[in-house]
Design a protein around this motif. Structure first.
Motif, PDB file in Angstrom:
ATOM      1  N   LEU A   1       0.830  -1.208   0.000  1.00  0.00           N
ATOM      2  CA  LEU A   1       0.000   0.000   0.000  1.00  0.00           C
ATOM      3  C   LEU A   1       0.864   1.258   0.000  1.00  0.00           C
ATOM      4  O   LEU A   1       0.562   2.222  -0.710  1.00  0.00           O
ATOM      5  CB  LEU A   1      -0.929  -0.002   1.209  1.00  0.00           C
ATOM      6  N   TYR A   2       1.939   1.264   0.762  1.00  0.00           N
ATOM      7  CA  TYR A   2       2.831   2.426   0.811  1.00  0.00           C
ATOM      8  C   TYR A   2       3.453   2.682  -0.557  1.00  0.00           C
ATOM      9  O   TYR A   2       3.487   3.819  -1.034  1.00  0.00           O
ATOM     10  CB  TYR A   2       3.920   2.224   1.867  1.00  0.00           C
ATOM     11  N   ILE A   3       3.946   1.632  -1.205  1.00  0.00           N
ATOM     12  CA  ILE A   3       4.570   1.793  -2.522  1.00  0.00           C
ATOM     13  C   ILE A   3       3.543   2.268  -3.545  1.00  0.00           C
ATOM     14  O   ILE A   3       3.818   3.156  -4.357  1.00  0.00           O
ATOM     15  CB  ILE A   3       5.228   0.468  -2.973  1.00  0.00           C
ATOM     16  N   ALA A   4       2.357   1.700  -3.504  1.00  0.00           N
ATOM     17  CA  ALA A   4       1.331   2.072  -4.478  1.00  0.00           C
ATOM     18  C   ALA A   4       0.865   3.514  -4.281  1.00  0.00           C
ATOM     19  O   ALA A   4       0.597   4.216  -5.263  1.00  0.00           O
ATOM     20  CB  ALA A   4       0.144   1.127  -4.370  1.00  0.00           C
ATOM     21  N   TRP A   5       0.778   3.976  -3.040  1.00  0.00           N
ATOM     22  CA  TRP A   5       0.271   5.322  -2.793  1.00  0.00           C
ATOM     23  C   TRP A   5       1.356   6.385  -2.853  1.00  0.00           C
ATOM     24  O   TRP A   5       1.068   7.539  -3.141  1.00  0.00           O
ATOM     25  CB  TRP A   5      -0.425   5.386  -1.447  1.00  0.00           C
ATOM     26  N   SER A   6       2.585   6.037  -2.577  1.00  0.00           N
ATOM     27  CA  SER A   6       3.622   7.066  -2.505  1.00  0.00           C
ATOM     28  C   SER A   6       4.383   7.245  -3.805  1.00  0.00           C
ATOM     29  O   SER A   6       4.938   8.296  -4.062  1.00  0.00           O
ATOM     30  CB  SER A   6       4.614   6.747  -1.388  1.00  0.00           C
ATOM     31  N   SER A   7       4.428   6.248  -4.652  1.00  0.00           N
ATOM     32  CA  SER A   7       5.202   6.319  -5.882  1.00  0.00           C
ATOM     33  C   SER A   7       4.292   6.701  -7.039  1.00  0.00           C
ATOM     34  O   SER A   7       3.389   5.950  -7.403  1.00  0.00           O
ATOM     35  CB  SER A   7       5.879   4.976  -6.154  1.00  0.00           C
ATOM     36  N   SER A   8       4.547   7.864  -7.632  1.00  0.00           N
ATOM     37  CA  SER A   8       3.698   8.306  -8.742  1.00  0.00           C
ATOM     38  C   SER A   8       3.925   7.450  -9.987  1.00  0.00           C
ATOM     39  O   SER A   8       2.994   7.186 -10.740  1.00  0.00           O
ATOM     40  CB  SER A   8       3.955   9.780  -9.054  1.00  0.00           C
ATOM     41  N   SER A   9       5.159   6.966 -10.202  1.00  0.00           N
ATOM     42  CA  SER A   9       5.415   6.129 -11.375  1.00  0.00           C
ATOM     43  C   SER A   9       4.748   4.760 -11.225  1.00  0.00           C
ATOM     44  O   SER A   9       4.273   4.187 -12.188  1.00  0.00           O
ATOM     45  CB  SER A   9       6.916   5.961 -11.600  1.00  0.00           C
ATOM     46  N   MET A  10       4.714   4.241 -10.007  1.00  0.00           N
ATOM     47  CA  MET A  10       4.086   2.939  -9.767  1.00  0.00           C
ATOM     48  C   MET A  10       2.571   3.033  -9.912  1.00  0.00           C
ATOM     49  O   MET A  10       1.930   2.124 -10.414  1.00  0.00           O
ATOM     50  CB  MET A  10       4.461   2.443  -8.365  1.00  0.00           C
ATOM     51  N   ALA A  11       2.001   4.141  -9.480  1.00  0.00           N
ATOM     52  CA  ALA A  11       0.546   4.300  -9.540  1.00  0.00           C
ATOM     53  C   ALA A  11       0.047   4.415 -10.974  1.00  0.00           C
ATOM     54  O   ALA A  11      -1.103   4.091 -11.260  1.00  0.00           O
ATOM     55  CB  ALA A  11       0.126   5.529  -8.740  1.00  0.00           C
ATOM     56  N   GLN A  12       0.902   4.869 -11.908  1.00  0.00           N
ATOM     57  CA  GLN A  12       0.477   5.043 -13.288  1.00  0.00           C
ATOM     58  C   GLN A  12       0.604   3.768 -14.116  1.00  0.00           C
ATOM     59  O   GLN A  12       0.061   3.691 -15.203  1.00  0.00           O
ATOM     60  CB  GLN A  12       1.283   6.163 -13.935  1.00  0.00           C
ATOM     61  N   GLU A  13       1.328   2.790 -13.628  1.00  0.00           N
ATOM     62  CA  GLU A  13       1.493   1.547 -14.379  1.00  0.00           C
ATOM     63  C   GLU A  13       0.212   0.722 -14.321  1.00  0.00           C
ATOM     64  O   GLU A  13      -0.481   0.682 -13.312  1.00  0.00           O
ATOM     65  CB  GLU A  13       2.646   0.726 -13.804  1.00  0.00           C
ATOM     66  N   ALA A  14      -0.075   0.040 -15.420  1.00  0.00           N
ATOM     67  CA  ALA A  14      -1.297  -0.768 -15.500  1.00  0.00           C
ATOM     68  C   ALA A  14      -1.208  -1.989 -14.597  1.00  0.00           C
ATOM     69  O   ALA A  14      -2.214  -2.447 -14.054  1.00  0.00           O
ATOM     70  CB  ALA A  14      -1.541  -1.198 -16.942  1.00  0.00           C
ATOM     71  N   GLU A  15      -0.009  -2.537 -14.416  1.00  0.00           N
ATOM     72  CA  GLU A  15       0.169  -3.739 -13.603  1.00  0.00           C
ATOM     73  C   GLU A  15       0.078  -3.447 -12.106  1.00  0.00           C
ATOM     74  O   GLU A  15      -0.090  -4.364 -11.309  1.00  0.00           O
ATOM     75  CB  GLU A  15       1.523  -4.389 -13.910  1.00  0.00           C
ATOM     76  N   ALA A  16       0.207  -2.194 -11.702  1.00  0.00           N
ATOM     77  CA  ALA A  16       0.234  -1.849 -10.276  1.00  0.00           C
ATOM     78  C   ALA A  16      -1.072  -2.213  -9.587  1.00  0.00           C
ATOM     79  O   ALA A  16      -1.063  -2.764  -8.483  1.00  0.00           O
ATOM     80  CB  ALA A  16       0.531  -0.363 -10.098  1.00  0.00           C
ATOM     81  N   THR A  17      -2.193  -1.924 -10.215  1.00  0.00           N
ATOM     82  CA  THR A  17      -3.470  -2.240  -9.576  1.00  0.00           C
ATOM     83  C   THR A  17      -3.689  -3.741  -9.494  1.00  0.00           C
ATOM     84  O   THR A  17      -4.270  -4.231  -8.537  1.00  0.00           O
ATOM     85  CB  THR A  17      -4.633  -1.578 -10.334  1.00  0.00           C
ATOM     86  N   ASN A  18      -3.212  -4.485 -10.507  1.00  0.00           N
ATOM     87  CA  ASN A  18      -3.339  -5.942 -10.462  1.00  0.00           C
ATOM     88  C   ASN A  18      -2.523  -6.529  -9.315  1.00  0.00           C
ATOM     89  O   ASN A  18      -2.991  -7.406  -8.600  1.00  0.00           O
ATOM     90  CB  ASN A  18      -2.890  -6.565 -11.783  1.00  0.00           C
ATOM     91  N   MET A  19      -1.295  -6.061  -9.161  1.00  0.00           N
ATOM     92  CA  MET A  19      -0.452  -6.570  -8.081  1.00  0.00           C
ATOM     93  C   MET A  19      -1.036  -6.197  -6.720  1.00  0.00           C
ATOM     94  O   MET A  19      -1.011  -6.995  -5.790  1.00  0.00           O
ATOM     95  CB  MET A  19       0.980  -6.038  -8.212  1.00  0.00           C
ATOM     96  N   LEU A  20      -1.559  -4.987  -6.593  1.00  0.00           N
ATOM     97  CA  LEU A  20      -2.167  -4.570  -5.340  1.00  0.00           C
ATOM     98  C   LEU A  20      -3.403  -5.406  -5.040  1.00  0.00           C
ATOM     99  O   LEU A  20      -3.636  -5.785  -3.888  1.00  0.00           O
ATOM    100  CB  LEU A  20      -2.513  -3.085  -5.394  1.00  0.00           C
ATOM    101  N   ALA A  21      -4.174  -5.746  -6.054  1.00  0.00           N
ATOM    102  CA  ALA A  21      -5.358  -6.585  -5.853  1.00  0.00           C
ATOM    103  C   ALA A  21      -4.958  -7.991  -5.435  1.00  0.00           C
ATOM    104  O   ALA A  21      -5.578  -8.587  -4.541  1.00  0.00           O
ATOM    105  CB  ALA A  21      -6.189  -6.627  -7.124  1.00  0.00           C
ATOM    106  N   ILE A  22      -3.906  -8.538  -6.060  1.00  0.00           N
ATOM    107  CA  ILE A  22      -3.430  -9.872  -5.688  1.00  0.00           C
ATOM    108  C   ILE A  22      -2.939  -9.880  -4.246  1.00  0.00           C
ATOM    109  O   ILE A  22      -3.264 -10.783  -3.474  1.00  0.00           O
ATOM    110  CB  ILE A  22      -2.332 -10.345  -6.666  1.00  0.00           C
ATOM    111  N   GLN A  23      -2.174  -8.858  -3.870  1.00  0.00           N
ATOM    112  CA  GLN A  23      -1.702  -8.751  -2.486  1.00  0.00           C
ATOM    113  C   GLN A  23      -2.884  -8.620  -1.525  1.00  0.00           C
ATOM    114  O   GLN A  23      -2.874  -9.202  -0.441  1.00  0.00           O
ATOM    115  CB  GLN A  23      -0.781  -7.525  -2.327  1.00  0.00           C
ATOM    116  N   GLY A  24      -3.896  -7.862  -1.907  1.00  0.00           N
ATOM    117  CA  GLY A  24      -5.065  -7.691  -1.049  1.00  0.00           C
ATOM    118  C   GLY A  24      -5.831  -8.981  -0.849  1.00  0.00           C
ATOM    119  O   GLY A  24      -6.263  -9.299   0.263  1.00  0.00           O
TER     120      GLY A  24
END
Length: 162
Positions: free
Chosen positions: A33-56
């Protein structure tokens, strides 16, 4: 030598396993969650939401199983131990068994990590050796814990005698 009732011992072990399932993924989820919310480059990648959903999903399944083990430990222990019996076991024996089980867990996690490393290596061609080292270290710790579990139990008795 202390005597333990199998049902109460089973309840305690199920409760500890439930707490472990609840706590073990908290750091991974917080980091994701910290990486997804704090990194602007990570938040713009299409794979970021998928990885966050898998982790969730991983976090919530682990938390749900932990909560079930904690809340249903009495009925589960009644089902696992239909007859209330007293079992004689020293605390050193229980510590040795626990250390051996933890060692097996580390060994299994290390083998899983090594398998993931080699699968990614075959698929991608080159990968970071970080997973190789993590898997190897986990396997080494698992073997060491399993092999020295009896000694760990004896060490526990010596510490208790002090």
């Amino acid at each position: 030598m202390p005597s333990f009732h199998t049902r109460s011992l089973c309840e305690a072990l199920l409760g500890v396993a439930g707490i472990w399932l609840l706590v073990r993924t908290l750091s991974n989820q917080a980091t994701s969650l910290y990486i997804a919310w704090s990194s602007s480059s990570m938040a713009q990648e299409a794979e970021a939401t998928n990885m966050l959903a898998i982790q969730g999903v991983h976090f919530f399944v682990s938390a749900l199983l932990g909560a079930v083990l904690i809340l249903a430990r009495k009925p589960i222990s009644r089902w696992l131990t239909p007859h209330e019996a007293a079992v004689s076991a020293s605390s050193a024996t229980l510590i040795a068994v626990g250390a051996a089980i933890i060692g097996i867990g580390y060994l299994a996690a290390g083998l899983n990590t090594l398998g993931t490393h080699y699968a990614r290596l075959e698929t991608l061609g080159t990968v970071s050796p970080e997973r190789l080292w993590r898997g190897g270290l986990s396997i080494a710790i698992g073997i060491m814990l399993f092999a020295s579990s009896v000694g760990i139990g004896r060490l526990w008795l010596r510490f208790r005698a002090l």
